[in-house]
Design a protein around this motif. Structure first.
Motif, PDB file in Angstrom:
ATOM      1  N   ALA A  21       0.867  -1.179   0.000  1.00 24.45           N
ATOM      2  CA  ALA A  21       0.000   0.000   0.000  1.00 24.45           C
ATOM      3  C   ALA A  21       0.899   1.224   0.000  1.00 24.45           C
ATOM      4  CB  ALA A  21      -0.903   0.001   1.227  1.00 24.45           C
ATOM      5  N   GLU A  22       0.457   2.282  -0.677  1.00 28.48           N
ATOM      6  CA  GLU A  22       1.255   3.503  -0.776  1.00 28.48           C
ATOM      7  C   GLU A  22       0.424   4.726  -0.419  1.00 28.48           C
ATOM      8  OE1 GLU A  22       3.320   4.073  -4.453  1.00 28.48           O
ATOM      9  OE2 GLU A  22       3.553   1.917  -4.732  1.00 28.48           O
ATOM     10  N   ASP A  23       1.125   5.731   0.053  1.00 23.36           N
ATOM     11  CA  ASP A  23       0.539   7.038   0.288  1.00 23.36           C
ATOM     12  C   ASP A  23       1.574   8.058  -0.162  1.00 23.36           C
ATOM     13  OD1 ASP A  23      -1.756   8.495   1.423  1.00 23.36           O
ATOM     14  OD2 ASP A  23      -0.252   9.305   2.786  1.00 23.36           O
ATOM     15  N   GLY A  24       1.320   9.328   0.020  1.00 24.15           N
ATOM     16  CA  GLY A  24       2.229  10.357  -0.454  1.00 24.15           C
ATOM     17  C   GLY A  24       3.636  10.254   0.107  1.00 24.15           C
ATOM     18  N   LEU A  25       3.789   9.921   1.376  1.00 26.66           N
ATOM     19  CA  LEU A  25       5.105   9.879   2.006  1.00 26.66           C
ATOM     20  C   LEU A  25       5.660   8.472   2.160  1.00 26.66           C
ATOM     21  CD1 LEU A  25       4.543  12.397   4.943  1.00 26.66           C
ATOM     22  CD2 LEU A  25       5.705  12.817   2.781  1.00 26.66           C
ATOM     23  N   LEU A  26       4.785   7.532   2.474  1.00 26.48           N
ATOM     24  CA  LEU A  26       5.232   6.192   2.851  1.00 26.48           C
ATOM     25  C   LEU A  26       4.653   5.109   1.950  1.00 26.48           C
ATOM     26  CD1 LEU A  26       4.662   6.393   6.717  1.00 26.48           C
ATOM     27  CD2 LEU A  26       6.771   6.830   5.475  1.00 26.48           C
ATOM     28  N   TRP A  27       5.287   3.951   2.028  1.00 27.55           N
ATOM     29  CA  TRP A  27       4.716   2.732   1.483  1.00 27.55           C
ATOM     30  C   TRP A  27       4.868   1.655   2.558  1.00 27.55           C
ATOM     31  CZ3 TRP A  27       8.297  -1.108   1.496  1.00 27.55           C
ATOM     32  CH2 TRP A  27       9.634  -0.753   1.380  1.00 27.55           C
ATOM     33  N   VAL A  28       3.947   0.709   2.541  1.00 20.90           N
ATOM     34  CA  VAL A  28       3.966  -0.376   3.529  1.00 20.90           C
ATOM     35  C   VAL A  28       3.734  -1.687   2.802  1.00 20.90           C
ATOM     36  CG1 VAL A  28       2.880  -1.355   5.586  1.00 20.90           C
ATOM     37  CG2 VAL A  28       3.051   1.128   5.342  1.00 20.90           C
ATOM     38  N   ARG A  29       4.565  -2.675   3.099  1.00 22.43           N
ATOM     39  CA  ARG A  29       4.365  -4.029   2.588  1.00 22.43           C
ATOM     40  C   ARG A  29       4.036  -4.892   3.802  1.00 22.43           C
ATOM     41  NH1 ARG A  29       5.375  -6.710  -2.133  1.00 22.43           N
ATOM     42  NH2 ARG A  29       6.383  -4.901  -3.028  1.00 22.43           N
ATOM     43  N   HIS A  30       2.950  -5.681   3.697  1.00 22.75           N
ATOM     44  CA  HIS A  30       2.464  -6.465   4.830  1.00 22.75           C
ATOM     45  C   HIS A  30       2.211  -7.894   4.405  1.00 22.75           C
ATOM     46  CE1 HIS A  30       0.246  -7.714   8.334  1.00 22.75           C
ATOM     47  NE2 HIS A  30      -0.856  -7.887   7.656  1.00 22.75           N
ATOM     48  N   GLY A  85       8.526   1.872   4.412  1.00 26.92           N
ATOM     49  CA  GLY A  85       9.566   2.663   3.775  1.00 26.92           C
ATOM     50  C   GLY A  85       9.077   4.032   3.377  1.00 26.92           C
ATOM     51  N   THR A  86      10.038   4.904   3.106  1.00 27.48           N
ATOM     52  CA  THR A  86       9.704   6.253   2.669  1.00 27.48           C
ATOM     53  C   THR A  86       9.984   6.385   1.183  1.00 27.48           C
ATOM     54  OG1 THR A  86      11.928   7.053   3.137  1.00 27.48           O
ATOM     55  CG2 THR A  86      10.294   7.247   4.898  1.00 27.48           C
ATOM     56  N   LEU A 106      -2.139   1.737   6.292  1.00 26.42           N
ATOM     57  CA  LEU A 106      -2.699   0.614   7.033  1.00 26.42           C
ATOM     58  C   LEU A 106      -4.182   0.423   6.707  1.00 26.42           C
ATOM     59  CD1 LEU A 106      -0.936   1.055  10.477  1.00 26.42           C
ATOM     60  CD2 LEU A 106      -0.418  -0.611   8.677  1.00 26.42           C
ATOM     61  N   SER A 107      -4.884   1.509   6.514  1.00 24.04           N
ATOM     62  CA  SER A 107      -6.293   1.434   6.128  1.00 24.04           C
ATOM     63  C   SER A 107      -6.433   0.792   4.750  1.00 24.04           C
ATOM     64  CB  SER A 107      -6.903   2.826   6.137  1.00 24.04           C
ATOM     65  OG  SER A 107      -8.219   2.788   5.692  1.00 24.04           O
ATOM     66  N   GLU A 108      -5.558   1.187   3.827  1.00 21.22           N
ATOM     67  CA  GLU A 108      -5.591   0.594   2.483  1.00 21.22           C
ATOM     68  C   GLU A 108      -5.260  -0.903   2.536  1.00 21.22           C
ATOM     69  OE1 GLU A 108      -3.294   1.006  -1.789  1.00 21.22           O
ATOM     70  OE2 GLU A 108      -3.253   2.707  -0.413  1.00 21.22           O
ATOM     71  N   LEU A 109      -4.299  -1.280   3.375  1.00 19.16           N
ATOM     72  CA  LEU A 109      -3.964  -2.703   3.534  1.00 19.16           C
ATOM     73  C   LEU A 109      -5.144  -3.488   4.076  1.00 19.16           C
ATOM     74  CD1 LEU A 109      -0.362  -2.581   4.998  1.00 19.16           C
ATOM     75  CD2 LEU A 109      -1.035  -3.466   2.778  1.00 19.16           C
ATOM     76  N   ASP A 110      -5.867  -2.891   5.012  1.00 16.66           N
ATOM     77  CA  ASP A 110      -7.034  -3.533   5.590  1.00 16.66           C
ATOM     78  C   ASP A 110      -8.098  -3.777   4.511  1.00 16.66           C
ATOM     79  OD1 ASP A 110      -8.568  -4.604   7.734  1.00 16.66           O
ATOM     80  OD2 ASP A 110      -9.700  -2.732   7.790  1.00 16.66           O
ATOM     81  N   ARG A 111      -8.296  -2.792   3.646  1.00 19.88           N
ATOM     82  CA  ARG A 111      -9.266  -2.954   2.551  1.00 19.88           C
ATOM     83  C   ARG A 111      -8.824  -4.032   1.571  1.00 19.88           C
ATOM     84  NH1 ARG A 111      -9.344   2.698   2.766  1.00 19.88           N
ATOM     85  NH2 ARG A 111      -7.912   2.805   1.006  1.00 19.88           N
ATOM     86  N   LYS A 112      -7.537  -4.078   1.254  1.00 19.36           N
ATOM     87  CA  LYS A 112      -7.036  -5.068   0.304  1.00 19.36           C
ATOM     88  C   LYS A 112      -7.088  -6.486   0.864  1.00 19.36           C
ATOM     89  CE  LYS A 112      -3.900  -2.218  -2.407  1.00 19.36           C
ATOM     90  NZ  LYS A 112      -2.491  -2.030  -2.831  1.00 19.36           N
ATOM     91  N   ALA A 113      -6.938  -6.618   2.183  1.00 21.35           N
ATOM     92  CA  ALA A 113      -6.927  -7.941   2.803  1.00 21.35           C
ATOM     93  C   ALA A 113      -8.313  -8.584   2.836  1.00 21.35           C
ATOM     94  CB  ALA A 113      -6.359  -7.842   4.211  1.00 21.35           C
TER      95      ALA A 113
END
Length: 114
Positions: A21-30, A85-86, A106-113
């Motif tokens: 999941a990505e946003d303007g500043l960060l990305w998160v891999r879960h 990551g940034t 984290l909200s986007e990850l929750d939706r994708k899961a």
């Protein structure tokens, strides 16, 4: 409770099977994993952000944002592995900006899961 993510094999699994999941500043891999007791987190910051002092300051802000979101969520962060990551060229983001971006990821990850 937040733990450190360790081990080359864990990073390989996260890279191969993780949800991003990505946003303007960060990305998160879960990568969800119910066999681990708590969320295990690692941070990736590129050298283009600046000196080690600047990168460490951003990393400390990110760690505190993760802890705060873990405390505010009734059951905490879901168990599994996280790599946060940034993006390059973000400058020097404030704690509030990092926290907002992390919450959005984290909200986007929750939706994708689902």
């Amino acid at each position: 409770m937040i733990e450190r993510l360790r081990g080359r094999s864990t990073f390989a699994r996260l890279s191969a099977d993780g949800i991003r999941a990505e946003d303007g500043l960060l990305w998160v891999r879960h990568l969800p994993d119910s066999t681990v007791g708590a969320a295990q987190v690692a941070y990736a910051l590129p050298r283009q952000l600046g000196s080690a002092v600047i990168r460490n300051k951003i990393r400390r802000r990110m760690r505190e944002a993760v802890r705060a979101l873990d405390r505010e969520t009734p059951s905490g962060l879901p168990a599994g592995f996280y790599l946060i990551g940034t993006r390059r060229g973000i400058g020097r983001p404030s704690y509030a900006d990092l926290r907002f971006s992390l919450a959005a990821c984290l909200s986007e990850l929750d939706r994708k899961a689902r």
